[in-house]
Motif scaffolding. Structure first.
Motif, PDB file in Angstrom:
ATOM      1  N   ASN A 167       1.085  -1.343   0.082  1.00 24.95           N
ATOM      2  CA  ASN A 167      -0.085   0.274  -0.228  1.00 24.95           C
ATOM      3  C   ASN A 167       1.301   0.877  -0.276  1.00 24.95           C
ATOM      4  O   ASN A 167       0.811   2.058   0.564  1.00 24.95           O
ATOM      5  CB  ASN A 167      -0.877   0.074   1.313  1.00 24.95           C
ATOM      6  CG  ASN A 167      -1.961   1.288   0.937  1.00 24.95           C
ATOM      7  OD1 ASN A 167      -2.346   1.307   0.010  1.00 24.95           O
ATOM      8  ND2 ASN A 167      -2.498   1.561   2.525  1.00 24.95           N
ATOM      9  N   CYS A 168       1.950   1.275  -1.388  1.00 22.34           N
ATOM     10  CA  CYS A 168       2.855   3.253  -1.301  1.00 22.34           C
ATOM     11  C   CYS A 168       2.544   2.448  -2.713  1.00 22.34           C
ATOM     12  O   CYS A 168       2.173   2.301  -3.239  1.00 22.34           O
ATOM     13  CB  CYS A 168       3.934   2.095  -0.842  1.00 22.34           C
ATOM     14  SG  CYS A 168       4.464   1.640   1.087  1.00 22.34           S
ATOM     15  N   GLY A 169       2.849   3.939  -2.842  1.00 20.75           N
ATOM     16  CA  GLY A 169       2.325   4.988  -4.039  1.00 20.75           C
ATOM     17  C   GLY A 169       1.436   5.552  -3.949  1.00 20.75           C
ATOM     18  O   GLY A 169       0.320   5.707  -3.425  1.00 20.75           O
ATOM     19  N   ILE A 170       1.284   6.873  -4.709  1.00 24.70           N
ATOM     20  CA  ILE A 170       0.376   7.305  -5.288  1.00 24.70           C
ATOM     21  C   ILE A 170       0.441   7.999  -6.449  1.00 24.70           C
ATOM     22  O   ILE A 170       1.587   7.777  -7.270  1.00 24.70           O
ATOM     23  CB  ILE A 170      -0.270   9.020  -4.389  1.00 24.70           C
ATOM     24  CG1 ILE A 170      -1.374   9.426  -4.215  1.00 24.70           C
ATOM     25  CG2 ILE A 170       1.421   9.752  -3.975  1.00 24.70           C
ATOM     26  CD1 ILE A 170      -1.881  10.180  -3.029  1.00 24.70           C
ATOM     27  N   ASP A 171      -0.594   8.006  -7.735  1.00 27.34           N
ATOM     28  CA  ASP A 171      -1.018   8.519  -8.606  1.00 27.34           C
ATOM     29  C   ASP A 171       0.083   7.049  -9.200  1.00 27.34           C
ATOM     30  O   ASP A 171      -0.180   6.019  -9.494  1.00 27.34           O
ATOM     31  CB  ASP A 171      -0.252  10.207  -8.433  1.00 27.34           C
ATOM     32  CG  ASP A 171      -1.382  11.606  -7.946  1.00 27.34           C
ATOM     33  OD1 ASP A 171      -2.250  10.851  -7.719  1.00 27.34           O
ATOM     34  OD2 ASP A 171      -1.049  12.183  -7.518  1.00 27.34           O
ATOM     35  N   TYR A 193       3.335  -5.139  -2.733  1.00 30.23           N
ATOM     36  CA  TYR A 193       1.906  -5.099  -3.356  1.00 30.23           C
ATOM     37  C   TYR A 193       0.534  -4.599  -3.126  1.00 30.23           C
ATOM     38  O   TYR A 193       1.100  -4.059  -1.922  1.00 30.23           O
ATOM     39  CB  TYR A 193       0.765  -6.445  -2.936  1.00 30.23           C
ATOM     40  CG  TYR A 193       1.086  -7.137  -1.666  1.00 30.23           C
ATOM     41  CD1 TYR A 193      -0.167  -6.954  -0.585  1.00 30.23           C
ATOM     42  CD2 TYR A 193       2.183  -7.266  -0.518  1.00 30.23           C
ATOM     43  CE1 TYR A 193      -0.121  -7.424   0.785  1.00 30.23           C
ATOM     44  CE2 TYR A 193       2.389  -7.293   0.770  1.00 30.23           C
ATOM     45  CZ  TYR A 193       1.071  -6.694   1.056  1.00 30.23           C
ATOM     46  OH  TYR A 193       1.238  -7.626   2.403  1.00 30.23           O
ATOM     47  N   SER A 194      -0.364  -3.945  -3.578  1.00 28.11           N
ATOM     48  CA  SER A 194      -1.465  -3.491  -3.560  1.00 28.11           C
ATOM     49  C   SER A 194      -1.044  -1.691  -3.547  1.00 28.11           C
ATOM     50  O   SER A 194      -0.717  -1.390  -2.049  1.00 28.11           O
ATOM     51  CB  SER A 194      -2.204  -3.589  -1.737  1.00 28.11           C
ATOM     52  OG  SER A 194      -2.631  -2.947  -1.704  1.00 28.11           O
ATOM     53  N   GLY A 195      -0.124  -1.236  -4.256  1.00 30.15           N
ATOM     54  CA  GLY A 195       0.251  -0.210  -4.327  1.00 30.15           C
ATOM     55  C   GLY A 195      -1.436   0.739  -4.635  1.00 30.15           C
ATOM     56  O   GLY A 195      -2.023   1.065  -4.657  1.00 30.15           O
ATOM     57  N   GLY A 196      -0.185   2.605  -4.483  1.00 26.86           N
ATOM     58  CA  GLY A 196      -1.573   3.144  -4.976  1.00 26.86           C
ATOM     59  C   GLY A 196      -2.408   3.204  -6.294  1.00 26.86           C
ATOM     60  O   GLY A 196      -2.212   3.222  -7.041  1.00 26.86           O
ATOM     61  N   PRO A 197      -3.013   4.534  -6.217  1.00 29.53           N
ATOM     62  CA  PRO A 197      -3.938   4.494  -7.601  1.00 29.53           C
ATOM     63  C   PRO A 197      -2.892   4.683  -8.589  1.00 29.53           C
ATOM     64  O   PRO A 197      -1.590   5.537  -8.958  1.00 29.53           O
ATOM     65  CB  PRO A 197      -5.377   5.408  -7.778  1.00 29.53           C
ATOM     66  CG  PRO A 197      -5.393   5.801  -6.525  1.00 29.53           C
ATOM     67  CD  PRO A 197      -3.587   5.737  -5.626  1.00 29.53           C
ATOM     68  N   ASN A 198      -3.278   3.687  -9.986  1.00 26.69           N
ATOM     69  CA  ASN A 198      -2.001   4.636 -11.167  1.00 26.69           C
ATOM     70  C   ASN A 198      -0.938   4.131 -10.553  1.00 26.69           C
ATOM     71  O   ASN A 198       0.180   4.442 -11.949  1.00 26.69           O
ATOM     72  CB  ASN A 198      -2.337   5.340 -11.872  1.00 26.69           C
ATOM     73  CG  ASN A 198      -3.766   5.051 -12.414  1.00 26.69           C
ATOM     74  OD1 ASN A 198      -4.226   4.638 -12.833  1.00 26.69           O
ATOM     75  ND2 ASN A 198      -4.390   6.495 -11.909  1.00 26.69           N
TER      76      ASN A 198
END
Length: 206
Positions: A167-171, A193-198
């Protein structure tokens, strides 16, 4: 959880956790590590606990190891409402022989009002840096970024391996990112796994 505060010991100027054993050991360990690093033998071994920190206050210089004590669960957690575009842990530019191992880096993303923070940033010119066996969790930005440097100041010999990134990252960011000029380096055997949107898992950018 422990809150963090500025050490009042003369000449220290570092932020460290309050409460329990941590308040008695981390500052002393860090100051000893600074001195030891200059002699080529720095090590900070974190006792178990959750350490609340502001972004950009934890820095690592040359010849330094940061690791959890054996068997300890150590969580370094970004406080609510931290500043934008900064990192929980910074490897200073030009640092050599650094290892970060067996720590959990918690970005606390649901309690951040800004769009971009990083777990660890490896600044221009750093060399022989290893990040292994860590958990990067809930970070609104890169989990690990090795920065592009000015001409002649590229990072080199960076190894990012055997980490879990959740659950890391964004945009459209890369979760694990090397600058385009990083030399002789590798990202391998990480579970993302399970990163931010796009988001994209691994990439090269400026």
């Amino acid at each position: 959880e422990f809150s963090s505060s500025l050490c009042t010991d003369p000449g220290c100027g570092q932020w460290f956790p309050d409460g329990g054993r941590a308040s008695q050991t981390i500052c002393n360990d860090r100051r000893q590590a600074d001195a030891a690093a200059r002699a080529g033998r720095g090590a900070v071994r974190f006792p178990a606990g959750t350490y609340l920190v502001d972004s950009g206050v934890l820095t690592i210089g040359s010849n330094t190891l940061w690791v959890a004590e054996e068997g300890a669960v150590v969580i370094i957690k970004l406080k609510n409402g931290a500043a934008a575009n900064s990192s929980i842990i910074n490897v200073i530019g030009g640092a050599v022989n650094v290892r970060i191992s067996h720590l959990t880096i918690e970005g606390n993303r649901t309690n951040q009002t800004t769009s971009n923070n990083r777990g660890e940033q490896i600044n221009a010119g750093a060399s022989t840096v290893e990040v292994d066996s860590c958990l990067f969790h809930n970070i609104r930005g890169h989990a690990v970024k090795a920065k592009t440097g000015p001409t002649g100041s590229a990072c080199s010999n960076i190894r990012i391996h055997h980490n879990v990134v959740y659950n890391c990252g964004i945009d459209t960011q890369y979760v694990l990112q090397f600058g385009y000029d990083v030399l002789r380096s590798s990202i391998c055997d990480n579970y993302i796994y399970s990163g931010g949107p796009n988001c994209q898992a691994i990439g090269i950018s400026n």
